[in-house]
Scaffold this active site. Structure first.
Site, PDB file in Angstrom:
ATOM      1  N   PHE A 148       0.805  -1.221   0.000  1.00 11.38           N
ATOM      2  CA  PHE A 148       0.000   0.000   0.000  1.00 11.38           C
ATOM      3  C   PHE A 148       0.837   1.271   0.000  1.00 11.38           C
ATOM      4  O   PHE A 148       0.366   2.330  -0.395  1.00 11.38           O
ATOM      5  CB  PHE A 148      -0.938   0.017   1.223  1.00 11.38           C
ATOM      6  CG  PHE A 148      -0.255   0.482   2.494  1.00 11.38           C
ATOM      7  CD1 PHE A 148      -0.133   1.836   2.783  1.00 11.38           C
ATOM      8  CD2 PHE A 148       0.292  -0.429   3.396  1.00 11.38           C
ATOM      9  CE1 PHE A 148       0.529   2.269   3.932  1.00 11.38           C
ATOM     10  CE2 PHE A 148       0.948  -0.007   4.542  1.00 11.38           C
ATOM     11  CZ  PHE A 148       1.059   1.353   4.810  1.00 11.38           C
ATOM     12  N   LYS A 172      -1.192  -7.257  -9.205  1.00 16.88           N
ATOM     13  CA  LYS A 172      -2.149  -7.337  -8.093  1.00 16.88           C
ATOM     14  C   LYS A 172      -1.728  -6.266  -7.089  1.00 16.88           C
ATOM     15  O   LYS A 172      -0.829  -6.473  -6.272  1.00 16.88           O
ATOM     16  CB  LYS A 172      -2.088  -8.738  -7.477  1.00 16.88           C
ATOM     17  CG  LYS A 172      -3.340  -9.206  -6.791  1.00 16.88           C
ATOM     18  CD  LYS A 172      -3.827  -8.325  -5.668  1.00 16.88           C
ATOM     19  CE  LYS A 172      -3.016  -8.456  -4.413  1.00 16.88           C
ATOM     20  NZ  LYS A 172      -3.379  -7.431  -3.394  1.00 16.88           N
ATOM     21  N   ARG A 176      -5.764  -1.794  -0.354  1.00 14.99           N
ATOM     22  CA  ARG A 176      -6.091  -0.697   0.559  1.00 14.99           C
ATOM     23  C   ARG A 176      -6.123   0.671  -0.123  1.00 14.99           C
ATOM     24  O   ARG A 176      -6.802   1.573   0.329  1.00 14.99           O
ATOM     25  CB  ARG A 176      -5.104  -0.694   1.730  1.00 14.99           C
ATOM     26  CG  ARG A 176      -5.372  -1.899   2.632  1.00 14.99           C
ATOM     27  CD  ARG A 176      -4.548  -1.848   3.873  1.00 14.99           C
ATOM     28  NE  ARG A 176      -3.389  -2.721   3.751  1.00 14.99           N
ATOM     29  CZ  ARG A 176      -2.447  -2.822   4.675  1.00 14.99           C
ATOM     30  NH1 ARG A 176      -2.503  -2.100   5.761  1.00 14.99           N
ATOM     31  NH2 ARG A 176      -1.438  -3.638   4.491  1.00 14.99           N
ATOM     32  N   CYS A 280       9.620   1.799   3.451  1.00 13.02           N
ATOM     33  CA  CYS A 280      10.527   0.711   3.820  1.00 13.02           C
ATOM     34  C   CYS A 280      11.941   1.237   4.028  1.00 13.02           C
ATOM     35  O   CYS A 280      12.792   0.532   4.539  1.00 13.02           O
ATOM     36  CB  CYS A 280      10.521  -0.370   2.760  1.00 13.02           C
ATOM     37  SG  CYS A 280      11.238   0.205   1.242  1.00 13.02           S
ATOM     38  N   GLU A 382       9.181  -3.996  12.888  1.00  8.54           N
ATOM     39  CA  GLU A 382       9.083  -2.829  12.002  1.00  8.54           C
ATOM     40  C   GLU A 382       7.800  -2.093  12.425  1.00  8.54           C
ATOM     41  O   GLU A 382       6.697  -2.605  12.235  1.00  8.54           O
ATOM     42  CB  GLU A 382       8.954  -3.300  10.551  1.00  8.54           C
ATOM     43  CG  GLU A 382       8.804  -2.151   9.573  1.00  8.54           C
ATOM     44  CD  GLU A 382       8.581  -2.621   8.133  1.00  8.54           C
ATOM     45  OE1 GLU A 382       7.857  -3.616   7.918  1.00  8.54           O
ATOM     46  OE2 GLU A 382       9.116  -1.966   7.221  1.00  8.54           O
TER      47      GLU A 382
HETATM   48  P1  NAD Z   1       1.634  -6.574   3.037  1.00  7.19           P
HETATM   49  O1  NAD Z   1       2.698  -7.611   3.113  1.00  7.19           O
HETATM   50  O2  NAD Z   1       0.532  -6.605   4.026  1.00  7.19           O
HETATM   51  O3  NAD Z   1       0.916  -6.622   1.596  1.00  7.19           O
HETATM   52  C1  NAD Z   1       1.649  -6.632   0.396  1.00  7.19           C
HETATM   53  C2  NAD Z   1       0.847  -7.364  -0.662  1.00  7.19           C
HETATM   54  O4  NAD Z   1       0.649  -8.710  -0.248  1.00  7.19           O
HETATM   55  C3  NAD Z   1      -0.528  -6.768  -0.901  1.00  7.19           C
HETATM   56  O5  NAD Z   1      -0.784  -6.754  -2.276  1.00  7.19           O
HETATM   57  C4  NAD Z   1      -1.451  -7.706  -0.154  1.00  7.19           C
HETATM   58  O6  NAD Z   1      -2.718  -7.813  -0.757  1.00  7.19           O
HETATM   59  C5  NAD Z   1      -0.728  -9.032  -0.211  1.00  7.19           C
HETATM   60  N1  NAD Z   1      -0.981  -9.853   0.970  1.00  7.19           N
HETATM   61  C6  NAD Z   1      -1.214  -9.431   2.230  1.00  7.19           C
HETATM   62  N2  NAD Z   1      -1.392 -10.465   3.056  1.00  7.19           N
HETATM   63  C7  NAD Z   1      -1.279 -11.579   2.313  1.00  7.19           C
HETATM   64  C8  NAD Z   1      -1.355 -12.972   2.610  1.00  7.19           C
HETATM   65  N3  NAD Z   1      -1.599 -13.431   3.834  1.00  7.19           N
HETATM   66  N4  NAD Z   1      -1.173 -13.848   1.593  1.00  7.19           N
HETATM   67  C9  NAD Z   1      -0.925 -13.417   0.347  1.00  7.19           C
HETATM   68  N5  NAD Z   1      -0.845 -12.104   0.017  1.00  7.19           N
HETATM   69  C10 NAD Z   1      -1.010 -11.194   0.982  1.00  7.19           C
HETATM   70  O7  NAD Z   1       2.387  -5.159   3.048  1.00  7.19           O
HETATM   71  P2  NAD Z   1       1.751  -3.705   3.166  1.00  7.19           P
HETATM   72  O8  NAD Z   1       1.256  -3.498   4.552  1.00  7.19           O
HETATM   73  O9  NAD Z   1       0.850  -3.444   2.032  1.00  7.19           O
HETATM   74  O10 NAD Z   1       3.055  -2.811   2.923  1.00  7.19           O
HETATM   75  C11 NAD Z   1       3.942  -2.464   3.935  1.00  7.19           C
HETATM   76  C12 NAD Z   1       5.118  -3.413   4.009  1.00  7.19           C
HETATM   77  O11 NAD Z   1       5.798  -3.441   2.764  1.00  7.19           O
HETATM   78  C13 NAD Z   1       6.160  -2.971   5.023  1.00  7.19           C
HETATM   79  O12 NAD Z   1       6.639  -4.105   5.695  1.00  7.19           O
HETATM   80  C14 NAD Z   1       7.257  -2.354   4.169  1.00  7.19           C
HETATM   81  O13 NAD Z   1       8.538  -2.355   4.735  1.00  7.19           O
HETATM   82  C15 NAD Z   1       7.192  -3.228   2.981  1.00  7.19           C
HETATM   83  N6  NAD Z   1       7.786  -2.565   1.822  1.00  7.19           N
HETATM   84  C16 NAD Z   1       9.009  -3.011   1.427  1.00  7.19           C
HETATM   85  C17 NAD Z   1       9.640  -2.379   0.376  1.00  7.19           C
HETATM   86  C18 NAD Z   1      10.973  -2.851  -0.083  1.00  7.19           C
HETATM   87  O14 NAD Z   1      11.377  -2.443  -1.137  1.00  7.19           O
HETATM   88  N7  NAD Z   1      11.669  -3.707   0.642  1.00  7.19           N
HETATM   89  C19 NAD Z   1       9.029  -1.308  -0.284  1.00  7.19           C
HETATM   90  C20 NAD Z   1       7.757  -0.899   0.133  1.00  7.19           C
HETATM   91  C21 NAD Z   1       7.150  -1.554   1.209  1.00  7.19           C
END
Ligand code: NAD
Length: 497
Positions: A148, A172, A176, A280, A382
């Site tokens: 998100f 995908k 949110r 991140c 985090e």
């Molecule tokens: P998230 O892991 O909750 O969701 C990411 C994606 O995974 C979404 O599309 C979501 O629909 C899907 N998802 C969520 N739960 C799932 C499940 N149980 N099974 C399968 N798919 C699922 O992450 P978020 O809250 O949207 O984003 C924040 C996180 O992303 C933070 O931890 C941040 O550090 C990380 N992030 C990392 C980077 C990087 O480059 N390393 C960049 C941006 C964000």
């Protein structure tokens, strides 16, 4: 109420019963609803992408790149609308949304170099009259799953590169805040992209699992939290797919006794509280080397934090906005409380903050916590909110040990005037992206982005040169055209020169 649909084969699809509310985090109100796809939706998107692949694979890279040039123009023309959509569903302040968009556009610019990026490697005369070269072929249908916190930039890390390399794509996005992602994908159609080359399916776990299990998807690029990244990587690998899965972070800034304190304070304010800490690469831990610099740093931070403004996304005078959901706000407040219970000192507490007129928004004010240690649960986790923790150590080695021992290894930085210390730090720290007097060392589009340890599962970083490698597979061709003079008999040993 507006329903946010899928984008499959160039058409918006809004039929479907299952939906989820999308909030405006500044007001706390539901603003739209988003469709939740399932395995059938993924099947339809993959079928469209598969049908588009043969012609797209044959389209010259220069023609693919020209569509990206046009796409860049459209992104710039529609910047205000894109930033508004980001703000309404993410809560990011308009100037920060413009920064996100610009960093995304830079990935489109890099993808415009497709003819150069896909030139391959050629060796003449690897043997007598024998030439050999490597070509970079597209994989086929590939997928991206995004978080998100950068609804425009992170998808732009993935599909422009995948598409100019000749792949077709199923995205995908986060359920949110999906509107800006969908809007941007439609601009690519306007830029001339054939239908089916880029498809967007809305949804949550069910759609993700359908991607991971789909036999016609060759590769999955993921960005999100670490537990999900690990699950994606393992499941994709078990299903025979190439995968890169970028996860969460806990980014430390070491503040050395000789650091330029004004610079440190300004950097930390922006990098800890910008985008409400929902990056991140957010700097969420300051590691002060020595009590003297720790005390000075804290005094200066407390003073400066009094001037921070937070509130609604559309007011460009705000420094940061709300967090994404009420649940996420509760999680952040839980970390602040646990830090206090485990012995840390809350110096500035944003738990009860709410800007006037936006009392129902999901706001957390800037928070500063001193005397944090490595055993506290709020340090291990985090937090992903506007919370800056301070750890006091005696030596630079101790500071580096903390960072090297942490589960995550995304970004870090050091503030010092000592070049030898900075070089030692950069050389020995176990983190993928390192800043020296730079708070957010996010690599530019022509480098590549990624962390170490449990911040990245897979072998290749995101975008830049690693992006080209991730979205292509190498084919090496070795050729000779025999003439009567070079005919040879059967040869049973390994050919050598
Ligand atoms: P998230 O892991 O909750 O969701 C990411 C994606 O995974 C979404 O599309 C979501 O629909 C899907 N998802 C969520 N739960 C799932 C499940 N149980 N099974 C399968 N798919 C699922 O992450 P978020 O809250 O949207 O984003 C924040 C996180 O992303 C933070 O931890 C941040 O550090 C990380 N992030 C990392 C980077 C990087 O480059 N390393 C960049 C941006 C964000």
């Amino acid at each position: 109420m507006d329903k946010i649909g899928h984008f499959i084969n160039g058409q918006i699809i809004t039929e479907g019963d299952r939906t989820q509310p999308v909030y405006n985090p500044s007001t706390g109100q539901i603003s739209k609803e988003v469709l939740l796809g399932n395995a059938k939706t993924i099947d339809e998107a993959v079928a469209a992408a598969k049908a588009a692949f043969p012609a797209w694979r044959k389209t010259p890279p220069l023609k693919r790149a020209r569509i990206m040039f046009k796409f860049k123009e459209l992104l710039e023309q529609h910047a205000d609308e894109i930033c508004r959509l980001i703000g309404e569903e993410h809560g990011k302040i308009v100037h920060d949304a413009a920064g996100e968009l610009q960093r995304g556009i830079e990935n489109v610019e890099y993808a415009c170099g497709a003819p150069e990026l896909l030139k391959g490697e050629h060796s003449r005369n690897v043997g007598p009259d024998i030439d050999s070269w490597s070509e970079f072929h597209p994989l086929g249908v590939v997928a991206g799953i995004t978080p998100f916190n950068f609804p425009v930039m992170v998808p732009l890390w993935m599909y422009p590169m995948a598409i100019v390399c000749g792949n077709t794509f199923v995205l995908k996005p986060s359920e949110r805040d999906p509107s800006s992602t969908l809007y941007v994908a439609q601009l690519l159609k306007e830029a001339g992209l054939p239908d089916g080359v880029l498809n967007v399916v809305m949804g949550g776990k069910e759609t993700v699992d359908a991607i991971l299990e789909h036999k016609d998807i060759e590769a999955v690029s993921f960005v999100g939290s670490t537990p999900i990244a690990e699950y994606i990587y393992k499941t994709a690998a078990a299903n025979g797919k190439r995968c890169q899965a970028l996860g969460g972070a806990k980014n430390h800034a070491i503040v050395m006794p000789d650091a330029d304190l004004d610079n440190v304070v300004n950097s930390l304010l922006g990098a800890a509280f910008g985008s409400s800490g929902e990056r991140c690469m957010a700097l969420s831990v300051a590691v002060a080397v020595g009590d003297e610099i720790a005390d000075k740093l804290i005094a200066a931070l407390q003073k400066a934090m009094g001037n921070l403004k937070f509130g609604v996304h559309s007011d460009k005078n705000n420094d940061f906005g709300p967090v994404i959901t009420a649940e996420h706000k509760a999680k952040i407040l839980g970390h602040i409380k646990s830090a206090q219970e485990q012995g840390a000192k809350i110096l500035v507490d944003g738990s009860d903050a709410a800007p006037a007129g936006y009392e129902n928004g999901f706001f957390v004010g800037a928070t500063l916590i001193d005397n944090v240690n490595k055993d506290m649960s709020s340090y291990k986790a985090e937090i992903f909110g506007p919370v800056l923790q301070v750890i006091r150590v005696k030596t630079m080695e101790e500071a580096m040990q903390l960072i090297n021992d942490h589960e995550y290894g995304n970004g870090t930085c050091i503030y010092t005037r000592d070049g030898e210390a900075a070089r030692y730090f950069a050389d020995n720290i176990k983190v993928g992206m390192v800043g020296i007097n730079i708070p957010l060392p996010v690599p530019v589009a022509y480098q590549s982005f990624g962390g170490w340890k449990r911040s990245l599962f897979g072998d290749l970083f995101m975008y830049g040169p690693d992006g080209v490698r991730f979205f292509t597979r190498r084919k090496t061709i070795t050729q000779r055209w025999p003439s009567s003079s070079v005919r040879e008999g059967a040869q049973f040993s390994m050919p050598t020169l």
